[in-house]
Enzyme design. Structure first.
Site, PDB file in Angstrom:
ATOM      1  N   GLU A   1      -6.868  -0.098   5.691  1.00 56.63           N
ATOM      2  CA  GLU A   1      -7.014  -0.089   4.019  1.00 56.63           C
ATOM      3  C   GLU A   1      -6.167  -2.065   3.459  1.00 56.63           C
ATOM      4  O   GLU A   1      -6.320  -2.869   2.357  1.00 56.63           O
ATOM      5  CB  GLU A   1      -5.781   0.758   3.437  1.00 56.63           C
ATOM      6  CG  GLU A   1      -6.885   2.128   3.461  1.00 56.63           C
ATOM      7  CD  GLU A   1      -6.191   2.727   2.653  1.00 56.63           C
ATOM      8  OE1 GLU A   1      -6.942   4.401   2.228  1.00 56.63           O
ATOM      9  OE2 GLU A   1      -5.111   3.222   2.867  1.00 56.63           O
TER      10      GLU A   1
ATOM     11  N   ARG B   1      -2.516  19.672   1.092  1.00 57.77           N
ATOM     12  CA  ARG B   1      -3.537  20.310   0.338  1.00 57.77           C
ATOM     13  C   ARG B   1      -4.089  21.303   0.279  1.00 57.77           C
ATOM     14  O   ARG B   1      -4.745  20.754   1.685  1.00 57.77           O
ATOM     15  CB  ARG B   1      -3.366  18.530  -0.498  1.00 57.77           C
ATOM     16  CG  ARG B   1      -3.031  18.042  -1.134  1.00 57.77           C
ATOM     17  CD  ARG B   1      -3.540  16.403  -1.819  1.00 57.77           C
ATOM     18  NE  ARG B   1      -3.384  15.780  -1.377  1.00 57.77           N
ATOM     19  CZ  ARG B   1      -3.736  14.498  -1.028  1.00 57.77           C
ATOM     20  NH1 ARG B   1      -4.238  14.226  -2.465  1.00 57.77           N
ATOM     21  NH2 ARG B   1      -3.062  13.150  -0.153  1.00 57.77           N
TER      22      ARG B   1
ATOM     23  N   ASN C   1       0.573  -1.388   0.201  1.00 55.83           N
ATOM     24  CA  ASN C   1       0.247  -0.188  -0.054  1.00 55.83           C
ATOM     25  C   ASN C   1       0.857   1.106  -0.092  1.00 55.83           C
ATOM     26  O   ASN C   1       1.330   2.191   0.968  1.00 55.83           O
ATOM     27  CB  ASN C   1      -1.066   0.189   1.149  1.00 55.83           C
ATOM     28  CG  ASN C   1      -1.805   1.141   1.583  1.00 55.83           C
ATOM     29  OD1 ASN C   1      -1.673   2.061   0.335  1.00 55.83           O
ATOM     30  ND2 ASN C   1      -2.823   1.234   2.012  1.00 55.83           N
TER      31      ASN C   1
ATOM     32  N   ARG D   1      -2.045  -0.844  -4.287  1.00 50.30           N
ATOM     33  CA  ARG D   1      -2.980  -0.804  -4.048  1.00 50.30           C
ATOM     34  C   ARG D   1      -2.461   0.536  -5.554  1.00 50.30           C
ATOM     35  O   ARG D   1      -1.552   1.438  -5.209  1.00 50.30           O
ATOM     36  CB  ARG D   1      -3.384  -0.174  -2.818  1.00 50.30           C
ATOM     37  CG  ARG D   1      -4.144   1.580  -2.997  1.00 50.30           C
ATOM     38  CD  ARG D   1      -3.867   2.379  -2.052  1.00 50.30           C
ATOM     39  NE  ARG D   1      -4.344   3.389  -1.326  1.00 50.30           N
ATOM     40  CZ  ARG D   1      -3.523   4.662  -1.528  1.00 50.30           C
ATOM     41  NH1 ARG D   1      -2.334   4.441  -1.520  1.00 50.30           N
ATOM     42  NH2 ARG D   1      -4.287   5.675  -1.405  1.00 50.30           N
TER      43      ARG D   1
ATOM     44  N   HIS E   1     -10.093   7.486  -2.181  1.00 52.93           N
ATOM     45  CA  HIS E   1      -9.828   6.593  -0.893  1.00 52.93           C
ATOM     46  C   HIS E   1     -10.922   5.269  -0.871  1.00 52.93           C
ATOM     47  O   HIS E   1     -11.512   5.491  -0.135  1.00 52.93           O
ATOM     48  CB  HIS E   1     -10.459   8.084   0.205  1.00 52.93           C
ATOM     49  CG  HIS E   1      -8.751   8.925  -0.106  1.00 52.93           C
ATOM     50  ND1 HIS E   1      -9.374  10.414   0.223  1.00 52.93           N
ATOM     51  CD2 HIS E   1      -7.755   8.839  -0.068  1.00 52.93           C
ATOM     52  CE1 HIS E   1      -8.222  10.927   0.681  1.00 52.93           C
ATOM     53  NE2 HIS E   1      -7.084  10.062   0.780  1.00 52.93           N
TER      54      HIS E   1
END
Length: 413
Positions: A393, A252, A12, A102, A191
């Site tokens: 995840e 961001r 990931n 991923r 996501h």
């Protein structure tokens, strides 16, 4: 879980980190959280002074320097390290049947995990422009897996896949249709692994199927997004063409007036790439508070810059919650996940402030002492529930790839 269950290796990649896990996925499991971690580790600071962190649950049980000048080198280090570990009665890589990676941006091509083929790699490559760091990292890891684990069945799963159900009213931008279509400009959303995990985990807790759930899910980490889920399907999400749109994030900016871009180019003499670098890496919580974007640290600071950063961050989350509750009409829950969503009560409290008229009544004391989960943080009389759901995840990646692999094998019979 019995040791004969085939193991799944998961990579990931983040912007400067590489989490890798060995997971046992039972054939009969219904949701990702029913998987079992054999090994969980992460390389932090890829491309810099990298460190290997080994986890037991959420706790770091070992830390050591490692050689990871780039993602490919990090993947090679991870495989070599795993070969020397023993867990569950044998080497950690023993019985690995699937190797899963991923991928952040899959464009419009993928709605589920897929076996990696030259065509799939070409598609990942084609989306590099919209997620340059993330997609290239996935390609680098896949190249290492091809060389070092040639017998493993290699699969990819995409952060964009969960949002393939967005209706056109949500995914189309209000710009000239012909131009947008020719240039591939549309909202994709990201996501998806996290949003799907929260949905399915909450459905299990509520004794329902995902198709019976309408909820707002909030993935809050250094990158942040909200999703509106109606009857188990994503119908809107805050990230768009790229992971820059939407909520205010760690570094961001999130959604801003697009006229800011040419203004910066003129006044700061920046070219387009420099503007994107600035908006991605020097703004958000870091740009307002300075020094750090870690909300746990900001919550302890008493200066006005930190307070403003948290207030702005939470305010934009609250706007997204309100908008998505309106879009859904029949939501039953707001789900907080991701590092910030799970361990910063102040952000949750500020994000839920003023939502009482919409049916969400936060239990302030319960919220204040919740830094893990799963846990409900609303009062018993709250019509709309709010919950903290720790996101895994790695388990979701392993679950989705295993499901797709079994389906492919069944279809081939």
């Amino acid at each position: 879980m019995p040791s004969h269950v085939p193991r799944t290796l998961v990579f990931n990649p983040g912007s400067a980190s590489l989490k890798f896990e060995v997971i046992e996925v039972a054939p009969q499991q219904a949701i990702a959280s029913q998987g079992s971690k054999v090994v969980s580790a992460s390389i932090e600071g890829v491309g810099k002074k990298a460190s290997l962190l080994v986890f037991r649950g959420k706790e770091v049980v070992d830390r050591q320097p490692c050689d990871a000048a780039n993602m490919g080198a990090g993947a090679r280090f991870a495989l070599n390290w795993l070969r020397n570990q023993r867990a569950g009665g044998g080497p950690s890589l023993a019985s690995v049947g699937l190797a899963c990676v991923r991928v952040v941006h899959g464009g419009s091509s993928y709605s589920e995990a897929v076996r990696v083929t030259p065509a799939v790699k070409s598609d990942i490559e084609s989306m590099r422009e919209l997620a340059p760091l993330h997609n290239q990292s996935s390609l680098d890891i896949l190249a290492v897996l091809e060389r070092e684990l040639p017998d493993a069945d290699r699969w990819a799963t995409f952060d964009t896949a969960f949002h393939r159900t967005l209706p056109e009213v949500a995914w189309r931008y209000p710009i000239l249709r012909d131009t947008a279509d020719r240039c591939g400009i549309r909202k994709f959303g990201f996501h998806g692994l996290s949003h799907r995990y929260m949905l399915e985990q909450y459905a299990e807790m509520a004794g329902k199927t995902p198709e019976q759930i309408s909820a707002v899910t909030l993935h809050l980490e250094s990158g942040c997004s909200a999703a509106a889920i109606s009857k188990g399907k994503s119908i809107d999400t805050t990230m768009g063409l790229t992971p820059l749109e939407g909520l205010m994030m760690g570094t961001r900016c999130g959604s801003i007036d697009p006229a800011i871009v040419p203004l910066l180019m003129r006044k700061r003499k920046m070219d387009p790439d420099e503007v994107l670098e600035f908006l991605n890496k020097q703004c958000g919580l870091l740009g307002i508070a300075g020094e750090t974007f870690d909300t746990r640290d900001l919550a302890k600071r008493d200066d006005e810059a930190a307070k403003l950063a948290l207030a702005m961050f939470s305010y934009r989350i609250r706007l997204a919650i309100g908008a998505y509750l309106a879009a859904l009409g029949d939501a039953e829950a707001v789900l907080f996940g991701g590092g910030i969503g799970e361990d910063t009560p102040l952000v949750r409290a500020q994000a839920c402030q003023g939502l009482e008229s919409l049916g969400l009544v936060l239990d302030q004391e319960l919220n204040a002492r919740t830094t893990a989960g799963p846990a409900s943080i609303t009062r018993p009389d709250s019509r709309l529930r709010a919950l903290v759901i720790p996101v895994e995840e790695g388990l979701q990646i392993a679950h989705e790839c295993s499901q797709a692999s079994r389906k492919a094998r069944s279809a081939a019979r």
